[in-house]
Scaffold this motif. Structure first.
Motif, PDB file in Angstrom:
ATOM      1  N   LYS A   1       0.711  -1.174  -0.041  1.00 36.96           N
ATOM      2  CA  LYS A   1       0.024  -0.136   0.076  1.00 36.96           C
ATOM      3  C   LYS A   1       1.018   1.192   0.072  1.00 36.96           C
ATOM      4  N   SER A   2       1.971   1.120   0.447  1.00 34.11           N
ATOM      5  CA  SER A   2       2.824   2.231   0.540  1.00 34.11           C
ATOM      6  C   SER A   2       3.718   2.533  -0.933  1.00 34.11           C
ATOM      7  N   GLY A   3       3.525   1.684  -1.778  1.00 31.72           N
ATOM      8  CA  GLY A   3       4.146   1.591  -3.056  1.00 31.72           C
ATOM      9  C   GLY A   3       5.386   1.208  -3.236  1.00 31.72           C
ATOM     10  N   ILE A   4       5.754  -0.124  -2.397  1.00 31.16           N
ATOM     11  CA  ILE A   4       7.338  -0.382  -2.451  1.00 31.16           C
ATOM     12  C   ILE A   4       7.390  -1.310  -3.725  1.00 31.16           C
ATOM     13  N   VAL A   5       6.719  -1.768  -4.498  1.00 30.31           N
ATOM     14  CA  VAL A   5       6.725  -2.423  -5.470  1.00 30.31           C
ATOM     15  C   VAL A   5       7.611  -2.007  -6.739  1.00 30.31           C
ATOM     16  N   HIS A   6       7.139  -0.701  -7.240  1.00 28.90           N
ATOM     17  CA  HIS A   6       7.767   0.017  -8.098  1.00 28.90           C
ATOM     18  C   HIS A   6       9.126   0.369  -7.626  1.00 28.90           C
ATOM     19  N   VAL A   7       9.384   0.645  -6.287  1.00 31.05           N
ATOM     20  CA  VAL A   7      10.846   1.239  -5.741  1.00 31.05           C
ATOM     21  C   VAL A   7      11.534  -0.282  -5.793  1.00 31.05           C
ATOM     22  N   ILE A   8      11.314  -1.239  -5.221  1.00 29.57           N
ATOM     23  CA  ILE A   8      12.092  -2.244  -5.175  1.00 29.57           C
ATOM     24  C   ILE A   8      12.305  -2.776  -6.575  1.00 29.57           C
ATOM     25  N   LEU A   9      11.540  -2.630  -7.654  1.00 33.55           N
ATOM     26  CA  LEU A   9      11.563  -3.011  -9.060  1.00 33.55           C
ATOM     27  C   LEU A   9      12.826  -1.870  -9.713  1.00 33.55           C
ATOM     28  N   GLU A  10      12.987  -0.881  -9.325  1.00 35.98           N
ATOM     29  CA  GLU A  10      13.833   0.023  -9.673  1.00 35.98           C
ATOM     30  C   GLU A  10      15.079  -0.154  -9.065  1.00 35.98           C
ATOM     31  N   LEU A  11      15.267  -0.708  -7.762  1.00 36.22           N
ATOM     32  CA  LEU A  11      16.374  -0.873  -7.098  1.00 36.22           C
ATOM     33  C   LEU A  11      16.895  -2.064  -7.605  1.00 36.22           C
ATOM     34  N   ALA A  12      16.075  -3.006  -7.851  1.00 36.82           N
ATOM     35  CA  ALA A  12      16.640  -4.248  -8.728  1.00 36.82           C
ATOM     36  C   ALA A  12      17.394  -3.989  -9.991  1.00 36.82           C
ATOM     37  N   LEU A  13      16.954  -2.859 -10.777  1.00 33.16           N
ATOM     38  CA  LEU A  13      17.783  -2.656 -11.906  1.00 33.16           C
ATOM     39  C   LEU A  13      18.909  -1.693 -11.636  1.00 33.16           C
ATOM     40  N   LEU A  14      18.792  -0.842 -10.769  1.00 34.18           N
ATOM     41  CA  LEU A  14      19.965   0.109 -10.654  1.00 34.18           C
ATOM     42  C   LEU A  14      20.723   0.104  -9.340  1.00 34.18           C
ATOM     43  N   GLY A  15      20.211  -0.848  -8.263  1.00 31.18           N
ATOM     44  CA  GLY A  15      21.198  -0.669  -7.158  1.00 31.18           C
ATOM     45  C   GLY A  15      22.416  -1.505  -7.168  1.00 31.18           C
ATOM     46  N   SER A  16      23.271  -1.521  -5.972  1.00 29.27           N
ATOM     47  CA  SER A  16      24.504  -2.054  -6.007  1.00 29.27           C
ATOM     48  C   SER A  16      24.278  -3.665  -5.983  1.00 29.27           C
ATOM     49  N   PRO A  17      25.250  -4.704  -6.118  1.00 30.11           N
ATOM     50  CA  PRO A  17      24.783  -6.058  -6.415  1.00 30.11           C
ATOM     51  C   PRO A  17      24.106  -6.520  -4.987  1.00 30.11           C
ATOM     52  N   LEU A  18      24.573  -5.942  -3.917  1.00 30.50           N
ATOM     53  CA  LEU A  18      23.773  -6.532  -2.734  1.00 30.50           C
ATOM     54  C   LEU A  18      22.360  -6.222  -2.958  1.00 30.50           C
TER      55      LEU A  18
END
Length: 414
Positions: A305-322
């Motif tokens: 409900k807080s909108g985490i899905v699109h945030v972690i989707l973006e993190l999975a694309l652009l974040g550090s390996p860990l």
């Protein structure tokens, strides 16, 4: 009293004589062979003079600290700080001379200058010496420091108190008892005051050291450390250590419950996931969210409900390996939960109407169109955001491939 003085001075004299002998031996090895006799004589005289001078200063300072007036004790504390800073080996000697207990007793003084002189000397004596730290704790330093009112103490004094407590908190890694009911509220009071970022960083460092021992989770949580750290997480200068401390607490039952009950969770942690310039903070925040979401559908609902899905989707694309690994694990859980909710037995069933048969064909058709439009809008919005921040990097294709990786494990390997 005369006997005590004699013991103190004989101990000092023995230490400095052995020190002078070592310096004479070391100094003579570096003298040129041609002038070795003359140079050795000169060096010996200088070392003896230095040793005699140090002996006089040290004897005078220890004598004043033990037997002098309060003004003399204050001056002696400043002198001991200077001597200990110049010679590391003297720090160990101070414990034998009994100066630590006297300095600890001075910390409770109402005279600001006297109190600061004692704290400054203790900081120097505690730096790098386990024995001195242990003696300070045994002398009751942790019960004397928290009695200071953080609202009336000046910033420089408050910072020195925080620095001393940070040095002592390293004993937690050696399972040294640091139980003091006043210390944690004192630290929380500093963190919630108008003190500087540097002072707050010292306090958070202390809480981090304490949180490394599971037995300390109870006092930390019960004194409101979790909510205080969650507030400080939004300050980027303090976020990394704050999140690391919360990461230590979330693995305990009390810490996890405090995080689950906080009104700042999950919104504050989700916001940190968007900090591209703070990869360590992204990793720590994702770790805490993983612990909270693991085997808890209620927490996953709050996050969705807080909108985490699109945030972690973006993190999975652009974040550090860990961070990518942790984001992918979270995505997998939300994917599995969505599939479970859409299963054939997830909705209410009746015996008179065949499953999937609409009560009103027209309403069912309109509902399908509305759902398709919502899905398209959501996908379009997510893709725009991802495309904008990805900047079409050359290695985007390899990162996109990582999204198709699936796993059935429900453990927390990252």
């Amino acid at each position: 009293m005369a006997r005590i003085k004699l013991q103190l001075f004989s101990c000092i004299r023995h230490f400095l004589q052995s020190k002078a002998a070592r310096k004479r031996c070391t100094g003579s090895n570096h003298v040129d062979n041609i002038n070795i006799s003359a140079a050795s004589k000169t060096i010996n005289q200088e070392v003896i003079q230095v040793a005699d001078s140090s002996s006089v200063v040290l004897q005078r300072s220890v004598k004043r600290l033990h037997f002098g007036s309060w003004e003399e004790k204050e001056m002696a504390a400043l002198e001991i700080q200077r001597i200990a800073k110049e010679d590391v080996k003297i720090k160990r000697l101070m414990a034998e001379l009994g100066v630590i207990h006297v300095l600890v007793s001075m910390v409770a003084s109402e005279v600001v200058g006297r109190r600061r002189a004692a704290v400054q000397a203790l900081i120097e004596l505690a730096d790098g010496t386990y024995t001195n730290k242990a003696l300070m704790v045994e002398a009751g330093i942790l019960t004397k420091l928290p009695k200071m009112n953080v609202d009336v103490v000046d910033e420089s004094t408050l910072r020195e108190f925080a620095e001393l407590i940070l040095l002592l908190s390293s004993l937690a890694y050696k399972q040294f008892p640091l139980s003091s009911p006043e210390m944690v509220p004192f630290l929380v009071g500093i963190l919630e005051s108008e003190s500087s970022l540097g002072t707050k960083q010292l306090c958070i460092g202390t809480l981090y050291n304490l949180s490394a021992v599971l037995e300390n989770a109870g006092p930390l949580v019960s004194n409101g450390v979790v909510n205080t750290l969650l507030k400080l997480c939004s300050v980027k200068e303090l976020s990394e250590k704050s999140l690391a401390t919360l990461g230590n607490l979330v693995v305990t039952s009390m810490g996890k419950k405090a995080l689950e009950d906080s009104h700042l969770v999950p919104d504050s942690l989700i916001e940190i996931l968007t900090w591209e310039e703070k990869p360590k903070c992204q990793e720590s925040s994702a770790y805490i969210l993983m612990i909270l979401a693991h085997q808890s559908s209620a927490q996953r609902d709050k996050m969705a409900k807080s909108g985490i899905v699109h945030v972690i989707l973006e993190l999975a694309l652009l974040g550090s390996p860990l961070a990518q690994k942790r984001a992918l694990k979270l995505l997998q859980w939300f994917k599995d939960e969505r599939q479970a909710k859409m299963g054939p037995h997830s909705g209410p069933q009746t015996g008179r109407i065949a499953m999937g048969s609409p009560v009103n064909p027209r309403e069912a058709e309109e509902g399908k169109k509305l759902m398709k439009n919502l899905v398209k809008q959501s996908l379009h919005k997510n893709m725009e955001m991802i495309t904008r921040r990805a900047n079409v990097a050359a290695d985007d294709s390899s990162k996109l491939k990582s999204l198709v990786i699936s796993t059935s494990s429900k453990s927390l390997p990252y």
